[in-house]
Scaffold this motif. Structure first.
Motif, short mmCIF file in Angstrom:
data_model
loop_
_atom_site.label_atom_id
_atom_site.label_comp_id
_atom_site.label_asym_id
_atom_site.label_seq_id
_atom_site.Cartn_x
_atom_site.Cartn_y
_atom_site.Cartn_z
N VAL B 135 131.09 -12.42 17.07
CA VAL B 135 130.59 -12.24 15.71
C VAL B 135 129.66 -13.38 15.33
N VAL B 136 129.32 -14.21 16.32
CA VAL B 136 128.50 -15.39 16.05
C VAL B 136 127.02 -15.09 16.20
N SER B 137 126.67 -14.32 17.22
CA SER B 137 125.25 -14.02 17.45
C SER B 137 124.65 -13.36 16.23
N PRO B 138 123.44 -13.79 15.87
CA PRO B 138 122.81 -13.15 14.72
C PRO B 138 122.38 -11.72 15.05
N LEU B 139 122.37 -10.88 14.07
CA LEU B 139 121.83 -9.51 14.11
C LEU B 139 122.58 -8.54 15.01
N ILE B 140 123.12 -9.04 16.13
CA ILE B 140 123.76 -8.12 17.07
C ILE B 140 125.23 -8.51 17.24
N GLU B 141 126.12 -7.54 17.04
CA GLU B 141 127.53 -7.83 17.27
C GLU B 141 127.93 -7.24 18.60
N ARG B 142 128.62 -8.04 19.41
CA ARG B 142 129.03 -7.56 20.73
C ARG B 142 130.54 -7.45 20.79
N ASN B 143 131.02 -6.21 20.87
CA ASN B 143 132.45 -5.97 21.06
C ASN B 143 132.61 -5.36 22.44
N LEU B 144 132.73 -6.23 23.44
CA LEU B 144 132.66 -5.75 24.82
C LEU B 144 133.93 -5.04 25.25
N ASN B 145 134.92 -5.00 24.37
CA ASN B 145 136.09 -4.18 24.68
C ASN B 145 135.69 -2.71 24.79
N ARG B 146 134.63 -2.37 24.08
CA ARG B 146 134.21 -0.97 24.08
C ARG B 146 133.21 -0.67 25.19
N CYS B 147 132.81 -1.69 25.93
CA CYS B 147 131.76 -1.53 26.93
C CYS B 147 132.24 -0.65 28.09
N ILE B 148 131.39 0.25 28.54
CA ILE B 148 131.74 1.08 29.69
C ILE B 148 130.94 0.69 30.92
N LEU B 149 130.32 -0.45 30.88
CA LEU B 149 129.61 -1.03 32.02
C LEU B 149 128.52 -0.12 32.59
N CYS B 150 127.81 0.53 31.70
CA CYS B 150 126.73 1.39 32.17
C CYS B 150 125.53 0.56 32.59
N GLY B 151 125.43 -0.66 32.06
CA GLY B 151 124.34 -1.54 32.47
C GLY B 151 123.01 -1.29 31.78
N LYS B 152 122.98 -0.38 30.83
CA LYS B 152 121.68 -0.07 30.22
C LYS B 152 121.13 -1.25 29.42
N CYS B 153 122.02 -1.99 28.74
CA CYS B 153 121.54 -3.12 27.94
C CYS B 153 120.95 -4.19 28.85
N VAL B 154 121.62 -4.40 29.98
CA VAL B 154 121.15 -5.41 30.92
C VAL B 154 119.79 -5.00 31.46
N ARG B 155 119.67 -3.73 31.75
CA ARG B 155 118.43 -3.27 32.37
C ARG B 155 117.26 -3.22 31.39
N ILE B 156 117.51 -2.79 30.17
CA ILE B 156 116.38 -2.71 29.24
C ILE B 156 115.90 -4.12 28.90
N CYS B 157 116.85 -5.05 28.83
CA CYS B 157 116.49 -6.43 28.51
C CYS B 157 115.68 -7.05 29.63
N ASP B 158 115.95 -6.61 30.84
CA ASP B 158 115.21 -7.15 31.97
C ASP B 158 113.95 -6.34 32.25
N GLU B 159 114.09 -5.03 32.40
CA GLU B 159 112.95 -4.22 32.84
C GLU B 159 111.86 -4.12 31.77
N LEU B 160 112.26 -3.91 30.53
CA LEU B 160 111.25 -3.70 29.49
C LEU B 160 110.91 -4.99 28.76
N MET B 161 111.95 -5.73 28.38
CA MET B 161 111.70 -6.91 27.55
C MET B 161 111.39 -8.14 28.39
N ASP B 162 111.80 -8.11 29.66
CA ASP B 162 111.61 -9.25 30.53
C ASP B 162 112.25 -10.52 29.94
N VAL B 163 113.44 -10.33 29.38
CA VAL B 163 114.16 -11.48 28.84
C VAL B 163 115.36 -11.80 29.73
N ALA B 164 116.05 -10.74 30.18
CA ALA B 164 117.24 -10.89 31.01
C ALA B 164 118.24 -11.84 30.37
#
Ligand code: SF4
Ligand code: SF4
Ligand code: SF4
Ligand code: SF4
Ligand code: SF4
Ligand code: FES
Lengths: 146, 846
Positions: B135-164
């Protein structure tokens, strides 16, 4: 001849009167007395309190509002101090409610129920929108006094 | 073409398509969790399994399997359904079933599939995940208990945003998506990951617990920050915007958004919004009725007009207004007030667009960027200024293997993928381009046929370019001769090269020359479609096209064509060319009454001291804005205006594409759309205007400006013009040893972003960046307050020291209140045009 039949009917009427005079009445001296409604009566919507904490059970999922065919329920939620979901306001417009009970069926938490209260009359239409507190405590009914 | 059979029907698709794409084409739905059409397939979740009968029976993931000749596929057999149900059961082992309080519910893929496949019980059981919620990160809340490990967030951040920013950590049951050492997010905050997350693991803090998605009224509109004009959908609940999401449309952004589009609209609900007209009475602004404010404005406009003449009045509009508003505004100034003194955004925004229009006939395009095989990023820090265009560059370079040439005065994010990174002396882009042109002509790398058939002016241009020998280029720009030659070769040999230039950086007033120099390069190699000029504001392009220019009528028609306009408007028009914003704030300014619509010259014009002086000396200052800006506080009359989500109209983006905005809210308080205010003012002024909608205004515009929707492509005739490099950098002396560069900043844009708490929360404070070597020699420590002083003024800023910046230069990004404009010189009027300079500064401890 007439005399005989008249007397007969008169006596039957009298018997009827005496019969009812000594059996208990069906109607009630409302508002001095009031009915106790059966268990499954569908009366005014009520929000259920958690027995342990004394707080409302509602988690603010909006499912009851979504299901309500009369669109009587309006909810607003906010983020609480511990980042939890908090119900800021919960209103039921009882003048719209059709007492169908679908809200209670939709609720995943058993937080909303139809009570056995049935007295809805108010002096002012705005009094028919029940707020969260009213829904939790049950409506305070103003009685006519002399 | 390949023929295959899906569910008993035959279909032909192109080679290289996946089974999923083929099925989509037939309208057959296959569920997916880890697939997104913008990302490369990975086949991680297996929910898309389909049954292949022929040639080799078995189950294959549809999203990651390519079609082959003669495949026979069934997408919904009992076996497939059973497998999918089992996969869902497995996913639900540790997924917390907290849908009632999960903000994704209603658009959650897992929820939808669980319902569709009737998973009401689970044969498996296990521990529920119990990770700490971020609940610390600004703008984005991450509740990884709900994560299903699809990897889409990791990939869009890398492939499109080039932030990784994130990656997978741990294995097996312990696997999760996280940052290094589990620190909070510190990224571009584009919000792409939370849009793409199929479940509620990543959610928006702005929407958090404030409603449910099915309650939201969805309004498809256009982002009102930068010139790309991304299409997006606003989610509105009870008169409040809670959410924005990239719209799946044919628009420029292809569902992507940047941080401003995603989170930056909050200013519209800012408590300081103006809600009532204000009038200065006894030195103080007091709230009055619309009637009083409008009548007072009219009375005083008239007074000045009668006393001194119409040319003592002027209007400056904003490139944030809609086309319809700009059109009415200039009509009011011209026909209502009777002067051509009209301009927008300091008056230098449109120079580059003019050059494109004159020499190419269309405003450039971003469309081809993704498919280019060579990109020259010229003075374009896209990840800061136009992040969504940056995505296209990333895709071209990382996926398409395009050769990237970054030419910038300081290294940028893209430099690490660059084939060549050319760091030149600020302001010397033209020398660099001329140098490249010379190499191409010299080595005969040009497209002679195209030059002969479709361009004019080659000989004169090549004569100018001939002087830019590699040695001279090195002297001017500091770039090695070999590098210039290599860049020229790479560009010339590419089949579909593109040049990207972003608009509006110092030296001010120079963009038309820079753009022309780039056009020369594009034309001699026969690539007229490979040029993208990215304007700063959402409607910079429209403001220019709709005639908020002292010398041009709508549709860029010269003043001498005024006859047609006089007929439609029913009023005589002034024939004398008007004053530009720079003239208005000149020392010899003769303006007595000024009408500012959405513009704040104190923040947008160089030399605010003089600007303030001019403003103070005015007899009448009328300001129309959303907020009580510094300039509005000085005004005699203030009209409260509606924001982009409260009105209708169109914006023209940098490619000349006209896009609609739609009202999602009713204006706050008594604020009114600019369209209403301007037409009412005009009516009271005696110039009748009556429109019931923006569409009516648009119809009138289309009558007068047949090419309201500008040409979208090169039409066969291009102009080559030789451009000389001017000496644009001020003298470097002992007192002013450092060159000042200005840069974009992804969290801010103009004057609105500072009222968006989401954006200021992520990026609160203005800074000046300098190299560690310069810092050392000036005994300056990073993080401290410093004074940046130029010949014209100074500003107090925090300093950030890094090793990235070349020595001898400092960089100030465009934070609100950076004081950058205090430092810049007013462009000088020379040979009929304004010429800006890049100034030199000194940095001292505060
Ligand atoms: S009982 Fe029926 S009508 Fe009344 S609030 Fe519940 S769902 Fe709505
Ligand atoms: S369905 Fe139940 S828990 Fe959900 S909002 Fe209604 S009362 Fe609250
Ligand atoms: S917000 Fe953007 S940059 Fe940050 S982690 Fe998500 S996708 Fe990456
Ligand atoms: S956070 Fe969301 S998008 Fe990222 S891996 Fe988990 S489920 Fe997928
Ligand atoms: S790139 Fe520009 S138009 Fe697109 S979302 Fe960002 S600010 Fe808005
Ligand atoms: S969608 Fe195909 S494997 Fe995940």
């Amino acid at each position: 001849m007439f005399l005989v039949t008249d007397t007969y009917h008169f006596c039957r009427g009298l018997a009827q009167i005496f019969y009812h005079l000594f059996t208990p009445s069906v109607t009630l001296q409302y508002p001095a007395k009031r009915w106790e409604m059966p268990e499954r009566w569908r009366g005014v919507v009520r929000l259920v309190l958690d027995e342990k904490t004394g707080k409302g059970k509602c988690v603010g999922c909006y499912l009851c509002a979504r299901m309500c065919p009369a669109q009587a329920i309006e909810i607003n939620t906010i983020e609480g101090p511990d980042h939890e979901k908090q119900v800021e306001s919960f209103e039921v417009d009882i003048s719209r409610c059709i007492f169908c009970g679908l809200c209670t069926e939709a609720c995943p938490k058993g937080a909303i129920t139809l009570s056995r209260d049935y007295e809805l009359a108010v002096y002012d239409r705005s009094g028919m929108v029940y707020e969260q507190e009213v829904l939790q405590q049950g409506p305070v009914i103003k009685r006519y006094t002399k | 073409m390949i023929t295959l059979t899906i569910d008993g029907r035959e279909i032909q698709v192109e080679e290289g398509a996946t089974i999923l794409q083929a099925a989509e084409k037939m309208g057959i739905r296959i569920p997916t969790l880890c697939h997104d059409r913008r990302l490369l397939p990975v086949g991680a979740c297996r929910i898309c399994l389909v049954e292949v009968e022929n040639p080799r029976p078995g189950l294959v993931p549809a999203c990651a399997t390519l079609v082959a000749e003669g495949l026979v596929i069934k997408t919904a057999t009992d076996k497939v359904k059973k497998v999918r149900k089992t996969i869902l059961e497995l996913l639900l082992i540790n997924h917390p079933l907290d849908c009632p309080v999960c903000d994704k519910a209603g658009e959650c893929s897992l929820q939808d599939l669980t319902y569709e496949y009737g998973v009401s019980e689970n044969r498996f059981s296990g521990k529920k995940a119990a990770l700490r919620i971020d609940v610390v990160s600004p703008l984005i809340e991450r509740n990884l208990n709900r994560c299903i490990l699809c990897g889409k967030c990791v990939r869009i951040c890398d492939e499109l945003m080039d932030v990784a920013e994130t990656g997978f950590i741990g294995r097996g049951y312990e696997a999760r998506v996280g940052t290094d050492f589990d620190r909070p997010l510190d990224c571009e905050f584009c919000g792409q990951c939370l849009d793409i997350c199929p479940v509620g693991a990543l959610t928006s803090r702005l929407f958090k617990h404030r409603g449910r998605v099915w309650e939201l009224e969805k309004v498809e509109t256009t982002c009102a920050y930068c010139g790309l004009g991304c299409a997006f959908t606003l989610g509105v609940k009870r008169g409040k915007i809670l959410k924005a999401r990239g719209a799946d449309s044919s628009s420029i952004n292809d569902e992507n958004l940047c941080v401003r589009g995603h989170f930056g609209w909050g200013y519209i609900h800012h408590p300081e919004r103006l809600t009532k007209p204000l009038l200065k009475k006894e030195g103080r602004l007091v709230a009055v009725s619309w009637k009083e404010a409008l009548h007072e404005a009219v009375r005083r406009f008239r007074q000045i007009k009668e006393k001194v003449g119409p040319d003592a009045l002027a209007g400056i509009g904003s490139p944030r207004l809609t086309n319809e508003e700009v059109y009415l505004f200039q009509r009011f100034i011209r026909a209502g007030l009777g002067t051509n003194n009209i301009d927008h955004a300091g008056g230098y925004g449109h120079a580059g667009l003019s050059a494109l229009k004159d020499s190419l006939g269309y405003p450039g395009t971003v469309k081809n960027l993704q498919d280019s095989d060579c990109i020259l990023l010229l003075r374009s820090d896209l990840s800061e200024t136009h992040p969504v265009a940056g995505i296209k560059v990333n895709l071209a370079v990382k996926r398409g293997r395009a050769a990237l040439i970054v030419a910038n005065p300081y290294p940028i994010k893209f430099s690490r993928h660059a084939k060549q990174s050319l760091i030149y002396r600020p302001g010397n882009e033209i020398a660099l381009l001329n140098g490249m042109v010379r190499v191409m002509i010299e080595e005969n790398l040009i497209n002679r046929e195209f030059v002969n058939t479709s361009t004019s002016g080659f000989d004169a241009m090549s004569k100018v370019a001939a002087a830019y020998t590699p040695d001279k280029v090195k002297e001017l720009t500091g770039v090695e001769p070999a590098a210039v030659i290599e860049a020229a070769r790479t560009y010339a040999r590419a089949e579909r090269p593109a040049i990207v230039i972003s608009a509006g950086y110092a030296p001010l007033g120079e963009d038309d020359r820079l753009v022309q120099a780039a056009i020369n390069l594009a034309l001699i190699t026969g690539n007229p479609e490979g040029i993208a000029y990215l304007v700063e504001r959402n409607n910079s392009s429209g403001a220019f096209w709709m005639g908020a220019v002292p010398s041009l009528l709508p549709g860029r028609q010269p003043l001498k064509n005024k006859g047609e306009f006089e007929e439609v408007w029913g009023a005589a028009l002034p024939g004398k060319e008007g004053m530009s914003a720079l003239d208005i704030f000149n020392e010899q300014s003769v303006i007595r009454g000024l009408y500012l619509v959405g513009e704040n010259p104190l923040a947008a014009c160089p030399d605010p001291v003089r600007t303030r002086q001019v403003l103070e000396e005015l007899e009448l200052l009328v300001v129309q804005d959303l907020f009580l800006t510094e300039v509005a506080a000085m005004a005699d009359i203030v009209f409260p205006a509606a924001g982009f989500a409260e009105k209708e109209g169109t914006y023209t983006n940098t490619e000349g594409r006209v896009q609609e905005i739609k009202p999602a809210l009713t204006p706050v308080g008594e604020a009114r759309p600019d369209l209403d205010i301007i037409s009412e003012l005009s009516r009271l002024m005696g110039h009748e205007m009556s429109y019931s909608s923006a569409a009516e205004v648009r119809a009138e515009i289309k009558k007068l400006v047949p090419d309201f929707e500008q040409a979208k492509a090169f039409e066969g005739k291009g102009k080559l013009v030789g451009i000389e490099q001017r000496d644009v950098v001020e003298e470097i002396s002992k007192d002013y040893p450092l060159i000042l560069m200005d840069g974009g900043l992804r969290f801010h844009s103009g004057s609105l972003s500072r009222y968006s708490s989401a954006l200021t929360g992520v990026s609160p404070e203005a800074r000046v960046e300098m190299s560690s070597l310069d810092a050392k020699s000036n005994e300056i420590e990073g993080g401290r307050q410093v004074k940046v002083r130029s010949r014209y003024g100074e500003t107090l800023l925090q300093v950030a020291v890094n090793d990235r910046l070349p020595q001898g230069r400092v960089l100030i990004r465009r934070y609100p209140k950076s004081g950058l404009m205090n430092l810049l010189p007013q462009p000088e009027f020379k040979d009929g045009r304004y010429e800006g300079k890049i100034c030199t500064v000194k940095v001292v401890k505060a």
